[in-house]
Enzyme design. Structure first.
Site, short mmCIF file in Angstrom:
data_model
loop_
_atom_site.label_atom_id
_atom_site.label_comp_id
_atom_site.label_asym_id
_atom_site.label_seq_id
_atom_site.Cartn_x
_atom_site.Cartn_y
_atom_site.Cartn_z
N ASP A 65 0.87 -1.17 0.00
CA ASP A 65 0.00 0.00 0.00
C ASP A 65 0.91 1.22 0.00
OD1 ASP A 65 -1.71 2.10 0.49
OD2 ASP A 65 -2.87 1.05 2.02
N TYR A 89 -2.28 4.11 -8.87
CA TYR A 89 -3.11 5.31 -8.77
C TYR A 89 -4.54 4.91 -8.46
CZ TYR A 89 -6.25 5.44 -12.85
OH TYR A 89 -7.27 5.22 -13.72
N ASP A 124 -2.34 13.07 -18.98
CA ASP A 124 -2.63 14.31 -19.73
C ASP A 124 -3.61 15.21 -18.98
OD1 ASP A 124 -4.82 12.62 -20.12
OD2 ASP A 124 -4.76 12.70 -22.32
N TYR A 147 -9.49 14.83 -9.96
CA TYR A 147 -8.52 13.79 -10.31
C TYR A 147 -7.27 14.43 -10.95
CZ TYR A 147 -6.33 10.16 -13.12
OH TYR A 147 -5.41 9.35 -13.73
N1 LIG Z 1 -5.37 3.77 -18.31
C1 LIG Z 1 -5.39 4.98 -18.89
O1 LIG Z 1 -6.12 5.22 -19.88
C2 LIG Z 1 -4.48 6.06 -18.37
C3 LIG Z 1 -4.50 7.33 -18.99
C4 LIG Z 1 -3.64 8.32 -18.55
C5 LIG Z 1 -2.79 8.06 -17.46
N2 LIG Z 1 -2.83 6.84 -16.87
C6 LIG Z 1 -1.94 6.61 -15.72
O2 LIG Z 1 -1.33 5.34 -15.84
C7 LIG Z 1 -1.14 4.79 -14.55
C8 LIG Z 1 -1.64 3.36 -14.52
O3 LIG Z 1 -3.00 3.33 -14.91
P1 LIG Z 1 -3.78 1.94 -15.10
O4 LIG Z 1 -4.83 2.18 -16.11
O5 LIG Z 1 -2.81 0.84 -15.29
O6 LIG Z 1 -4.49 1.80 -13.68
P2 LIG Z 1 -5.21 0.53 -13.03
O7 LIG Z 1 -5.39 -0.55 -14.01
O8 LIG Z 1 -6.39 1.04 -12.30
O9 LIG Z 1 -4.11 0.04 -11.97
C9 LIG Z 1 -3.85 0.81 -10.83
C10 LIG Z 1 -2.84 0.08 -9.98
O10 LIG Z 1 -2.63 0.86 -8.80
C11 LIG Z 1 -2.65 -0.02 -7.69
N3 LIG Z 1 -3.02 0.68 -6.48
C12 LIG Z 1 -4.17 1.36 -6.22
N4 LIG Z 1 -4.13 1.86 -4.96
C13 LIG Z 1 -2.94 1.48 -4.44
C14 LIG Z 1 -2.31 1.69 -3.20
N5 LIG Z 1 -2.89 2.37 -2.18
N6 LIG Z 1 -1.08 1.14 -2.99
C15 LIG Z 1 -0.48 0.44 -3.98
N7 LIG Z 1 -1.02 0.21 -5.19
C16 LIG Z 1 -2.24 0.74 -5.40
C17 LIG Z 1 -3.67 -1.08 -8.08
O11 LIG Z 1 -3.48 -2.22 -7.26
P3 LIG Z 1 -4.66 -3.33 -7.04
O12 LIG Z 1 -5.40 -3.44 -8.36
O13 LIG Z 1 -3.90 -4.57 -6.69
O14 LIG Z 1 -5.53 -2.84 -5.93
C18 LIG Z 1 -3.28 -1.32 -9.53
O15 LIG Z 1 -2.20 -2.20 -9.62
C19 LIG Z 1 -1.80 5.75 -13.56
O16 LIG Z 1 -0.83 6.60 -13.01
C20 LIG Z 1 -2.73 6.59 -14.42
O17 LIG Z 1 -2.90 7.89 -13.94
C21 LIG Z 1 -3.64 5.84 -17.29
#
Ligand SMILES: NC(=O)c1ccc[n+]([C@@H]2O[C@H](COP(=O)([O-])OP(=O)(O)OC[C@H]3O[C@@H](n4cnc5c(N)ncnc54)[C@H](OP(=O)(O)O)[C@@H]3O)[C@@H](O)[C@H]2O)c1
Length: 303
Positions: A65, A89, A124, A147
């Site tokens: 965490d 995140y 972005d 956010y």
């Molecule tokens: N996906 C997009 O379209 C997009 C667009 C722009 C930017 N981003 C950026 O890309 C990054 C990754 O996005 P994603 O789509 O891969 O997100 P995601 O699929 O929602 O994955 C988020 C990850 O964060 C972990 N997490 C959440 N709370 C936590 C905590 N308190 N401690 C430790 N780990 C924690 C989750 O763990 P668990 O699942 O195990 O709980 C999961 O592994 C983020 O920074 C996001 O802002 C994503």
């Protein structure tokens, strides 16, 4: 050897060795999971973390965490990574700020103490989206929703704790025909199949990034000394509606059911990130546009 531009904490371990120990924080997430796959395939020694999610098959991801500073420090000391990539995140309150700002700062501070290279993933949405002009890395963040404010404050927390960190701003991340399906793809398909009632904004402009391209580019970035923001996005600007059409068309779904609507007030409309720095710093990185990934037949932008 000399390093490219960068901060003080850039250990030679990663640059000199084709194999590095990489800690992926958020390995159970969409981007983190693909990053683990790409890094492992490239021969790196990868350790992932998860919180509530399921680890990838064969991955014994450690539970972490990021809001627990002591736990972050302890894991960093145990793993001793050369490189840390923080993808963790949360999008919504009450967890978004503690994770995206406090947690990001804890990871950055612990990585700095451990002498590890840090790649932090941002978004972005740190920008306000009031103009369709491409935004360079030196544009001033101006988030318009909660956010976005947490992501912008997270960038500041990371830069303060680890001045050598690279801060990756990306956009809508997706898999395309050959990659893992993202939630953006699932939503578009559900809407096209009539399983979800929603409109897609025809004037919200983004530069979607294919997830394998993004993962590989982040690995390449880790091997540079670049410090500060860098935009890792697909080169092509598409509207949300055109993106949904490309996804649905590629899946053979009925795209006429996808409703277009104007972007409502309070949302960033045009988030066009300039990728010039990435092309210069990472010349072999592939950051394809939507029409490259889906093919021109599956894509037609809104006017
Ligand atoms: N996906 C997009 O379209 C997009 C667009 C722009 C930017 N981003 C950026 O890309 C990054 C990754 O996005 P994603 O789509 O891969 O997100 P995601 O699929 O929602 O994955 C988020 C990850 O964060 C972990 N997490 C959440 N709370 C936590 C905590 N308190 N401690 C430790 N780990 C924690 C989750 O763990 P668990 O699942 O195990 O709980 C999961 O592994 C983020 O920074 C996001 O802002 C994503």
């Amino acid at each position: 050897m000399s390093y490219p531009e960068g901060g003080a904490v850039n250990p030679a371990r990663f640059y000199d060795s084709p194999m590095a120990r990489i800690l992926v924080v958020g390995a159970s997430g969409y981007v983190g999971r693909e990053l683990c796959r790409v890094a492992t395939a490239a021969g790196h020694d990868v350790v992932g973390t998860r919180l509530r999610g399921t680890p990838a098959p064969g991955d014994d991801a450690r539970v972490l965490d990021v809001t627990d500073a002591a736990a972050v420090r302890a894991l960093m000391a145990a793993v001793r990574p050369d490189v840390v990539v923080n993808t963790a995140y949360m999008q919504d309150p009450p967890h978004a700020r503690p994770v995206n700002v406090g947690g990001a700062g804890h990871v950055a501070a612990a990585a700095a103490t451990a002498g590890a290279r840090l790649v932090h993933v941002s978004s972005d949405v740190v920008f306000g989206g009031t103009s369709a002009d491409p935004l360079r890395e030196d544009a001033v963040p101006s988030p318009v929703h909660d956010y976005g404010r947490t992501k912008a404050d997270g960038e500041r927390a990371v830069a303060a704790a680890h001045p050598g960190a690279a801060i990756v701003r990306t956009s809508l991340v997706y898999g395309g025909p050959d990659g893992p399906a993202s939630r953006h793809e699932r939503v578009a398909l559900e809407a096209a199949r009539g399983e979800r009632d929603m409109a897609f904004f025809s004037d919200e402009l983004r530069c979607p990034a294919q997830v394998t391209d993004l993962a590989a580019a982040m690995l390449a970035l880790a091997a540079t000394g670049h410090a500060g923001p860098i935009h890792l996005v697909g080169w092509e600007v598409v509207s949300r509606h055109a993106f949904a059409v490309a996804i649905a068309q590629n899946a053979g779904a009925d795209v006429t059911t996808l409703r277009a609507a104007p972007c409502p007030p309070g949302r960033p409309a045009a988030l066009v990130l300039d990728g010039t720095l990435a092309r210069r710093l990472l010349p072999s990185a592939r950051l394809r546009g939507v029409s490259d990934v889906f093919g021109p037949a599956g894509y037609e932008n809104d006017e």
